[in-house]
Design a protein around this motif. Structure first.
Motif, short mmCIF file in Angstrom:
data_model
loop_
_atom_site.label_atom_id
_atom_site.label_comp_id
_atom_site.label_asym_id
_atom_site.label_seq_id
_atom_site.Cartn_x
_atom_site.Cartn_y
_atom_site.Cartn_z
N GLY A 1 0.82 -1.21 0.00
CA GLY A 1 0.00 0.00 0.00
C GLY A 1 0.85 1.25 0.00
O GLY A 1 0.60 2.20 -0.75
N GLU A 2 1.90 1.25 0.83
CA GLU A 2 2.79 2.41 0.88
C GLU A 2 3.52 2.60 -0.45
O GLU A 2 3.71 3.72 -0.91
CB GLU A 2 3.78 2.27 2.04
N GLY A 3 3.92 1.49 -1.06
CA GLY A 3 4.59 1.55 -2.36
C GLY A 3 3.68 2.15 -3.43
O GLY A 3 4.12 2.95 -4.26
N ILE A 4 2.40 1.76 -3.38
CA ILE A 4 1.44 2.30 -4.36
C ILE A 4 1.31 3.81 -4.19
O ILE A 4 1.38 4.57 -5.16
CB ILE A 4 0.07 1.61 -4.21
N LEU A 5 1.14 4.26 -2.95
CA LEU A 5 1.00 5.70 -2.70
C LEU A 5 2.22 6.46 -3.22
O LEU A 5 2.11 7.52 -3.83
CB LEU A 5 0.81 5.97 -1.20
N LYS A 6 3.38 5.87 -2.99
CA LYS A 6 4.62 6.51 -3.41
C LYS A 6 4.72 6.55 -4.94
O LYS A 6 4.96 7.60 -5.54
CB LYS A 6 5.80 5.72 -2.83
N ASN A 7 4.49 5.38 -5.58
CA ASN A 7 4.61 5.30 -7.04
C ASN A 7 3.62 6.19 -7.77
O ASN A 7 3.90 6.65 -8.87
CB ASN A 7 4.40 3.86 -7.50
N LEU A 8 2.46 6.42 -7.17
CA LEU A 8 1.45 7.23 -7.83
C LEU A 8 1.57 8.71 -7.47
O LEU A 8 0.76 9.52 -7.89
CB LEU A 8 0.04 6.73 -7.48
N GLY A 9 2.58 9.03 -6.66
CA GLY A 9 2.76 10.43 -6.27
C GLY A 9 1.67 10.91 -5.31
O GLY A 9 1.37 12.11 -5.25
N LEU A 10 1.07 9.97 -4.57
CA LEU A 10 -0.01 10.35 -3.64
C LEU A 10 0.50 10.47 -2.20
O LEU A 10 -0.27 10.72 -1.28
CB LEU A 10 -1.14 9.30 -3.69
N ASP A 11 1.81 10.27 -2.05
CA ASP A 11 2.45 10.32 -0.73
C ASP A 11 2.13 11.60 0.03
O ASP A 11 1.77 11.58 1.20
CB ASP A 11 3.96 10.23 -0.92
N SER A 12 2.27 12.73 -0.69
CA SER A 12 2.14 14.02 -0.01
C SER A 12 0.70 14.35 0.35
O SER A 12 0.44 15.25 1.14
CB SER A 12 2.70 15.13 -0.92
N VAL A 13 -0.26 13.61 -0.23
CA VAL A 13 -1.67 13.88 0.10
C VAL A 13 -2.31 12.68 0.80
O VAL A 13 -3.53 12.60 0.91
CB VAL A 13 -2.50 14.23 -1.17
N LYS A 14 -1.48 11.78 1.34
CA LYS A 14 -2.05 10.52 1.82
C LYS A 14 -2.98 10.70 3.02
O LYS A 14 -3.85 9.87 3.25
CB LYS A 14 -0.95 9.51 2.12
N ASN A 15 -2.83 11.79 3.77
CA ASN A 15 -3.72 12.01 4.92
C ASN A 15 -4.89 12.93 4.60
O ASN A 15 -5.69 13.25 5.47
CB ASN A 15 -2.93 12.55 6.11
N GLU A 16 -4.99 13.34 3.33
CA GLU A 16 -6.13 14.17 2.91
C GLU A 16 -7.37 13.29 2.77
O GLU A 16 -7.28 12.14 2.34
CB GLU A 16 -5.86 14.78 1.53
N GLN A 17 -8.52 13.87 3.06
CA GLN A 17 -9.77 13.19 2.78
C GLN A 17 -9.94 13.10 1.26
O GLN A 17 -9.66 14.09 0.56
CB GLN A 17 -10.90 14.01 3.39
N ALA A 18 -10.37 11.96 0.74
CA ALA A 18 -10.48 11.78 -0.71
C ALA A 18 -11.31 12.88 -1.36
O ALA A 18 -11.00 13.34 -2.46
CB ALA A 18 -11.06 10.40 -1.03
N SER A 19 -12.37 13.32 -0.68
CA SER A 19 -13.25 14.34 -1.25
C SER A 19 -12.54 15.68 -1.45
O SER A 19 -12.99 16.50 -2.25
CB SER A 19 -14.47 14.55 -0.35
#
Ligand SMILES: Nc1ncnc2c1ncn2[C@@H]1O[C@H](COP(=O)(O)OP(=O)(O)OP(=O)(O)O)[C@@H](O)[C@H]1O
Ligand SMILES: [Mg+2]
Length: 251
Positions: free
Chosen positions: A131-149
């Motif tokens: 899961g962490e690898g996916i967040l990193k690879n997709l560049g979602l690391d910096s927004v991982k604690n943001e609410q999806a909405s």
């Protein structure tokens, strides 16, 4: 071949949405599917992935005949997909969305997880790492604690791909991943699709953005009125008279 589609037909009453379509997908290939609106691209994808039952034909995935299997069975064999409309948990954070999706793939029985036996802990660690690898690879690391909405639309679409990747698919089906994105988001998503393929995942890509399709795909098939009217290298498709008449001329 990771996917073999043979004479696949899907009818809705009198409407033949997918008409005797046959094609193969090789491992680690990006195969594009293009065609005008209503050509049957999404129905083809939904029939391959088990959301619809075909009227005729056969689908073999990674050596398994999946023609009559249900969507969840096909998914557990390693076929992942995004959805044209969003299926995010909007009130959850980005990382919760990805972790929840990967936890649906627990192999360890629930009671072993509750008792925290070593194999359960090991699997949990693996899933968390993935899961962490996916967040990193997709560049979602910096927004991982943001609410999806709270994410911009393009990032919500990227998160949708992350959710599809959480099941660790061998084959990823993408239905118009670039739709509604701005130029910058398109660049990011094109890079992501290339990166996913570089990790060995095979991709079936439906997309109207012709320049992205030409850039990304190893081969392309063209649908019109439910039937396959052409198949070839991007360059061949771009120059194909039938394709230009049916589709590219209008695009
Ligand atoms: N669930 C359904 N019931 C009845 N008809 C359907 C259903 N889903 C799709 N169709 C019809 O099947 C045909 C193919 O639709 P499909 O959604 O596959 O087109 P498409 O190639 O994905 O088009 P687009 O590029 O606009 O997404 C259309 O005529 C559509 O109206
Ligand atoms: Mg569609």
């Amino acid at each position: 071949m990771i996917l073999e589609v043979v004479g696949l037909t899907k009818q809705f009453g009198g409407l033949v949405a997918v008409d005797k379509v046959s094609f193969n997908v090789a491992k680690s290939e990006i195969l594009g599917i293009i065609g005008p609106n209503g050509a049957g691209k999404s129905v083809l994808l939904n029939t391959i992935s088990g959301f619809y039952t075909p009227n005729k034909g056969k689908v073999v995935f990674d050596g398994h005949d999946i023609t009559r299997l249900k969507a969840h069975q096909i998914s557990s064999l390693g076929m992942g997909r995004n959805f044209q409309s969003s299926v995010l948990f909007m009130s959850q954070t980005v990382s919760e969305n990805v972790f929840f999706a990967s936890h649906q793939n627990y192999r360890t029985p629930i009671w072993e997880r509750i008792l925290r036996v070593p194999s359960a802990i090991k699997e949990e660690t693996t899933l968390k790492y993935r899961g962490e690898g996916i967040l990193k690879n997709l560049g979602l690391d910096s927004v991982k604690n943001e609410q999806a909405s709270n994410l911009p639309y393009g990032y919500q679409r990227i998160l949708g791909v992350g959710i599809a990747l959480a099941s660790n698919p061998k084959l990823l089906l993408l239905d118009e991943p670039l739709t509604g994105m701005n130029q910058n988001e398109i660049h990011i998503m094109v890079d992501i699709i290339q990166t996913i393929r570089d990790t060995g995942v095979t991709i079936l890509l439906i997309e109207h953005n012709v320049s992205a399709v030409m850039k990304l795909c190893d081969r392309i098939i063209v649908l019109d009125n439910g039937g396959k009217i052409a198949e070839g290298l991007p360059k061949e498709i771009y120059e194909n008279k039938k394709v230009i008449d049916a589709y590219l001329g209008k695009a």
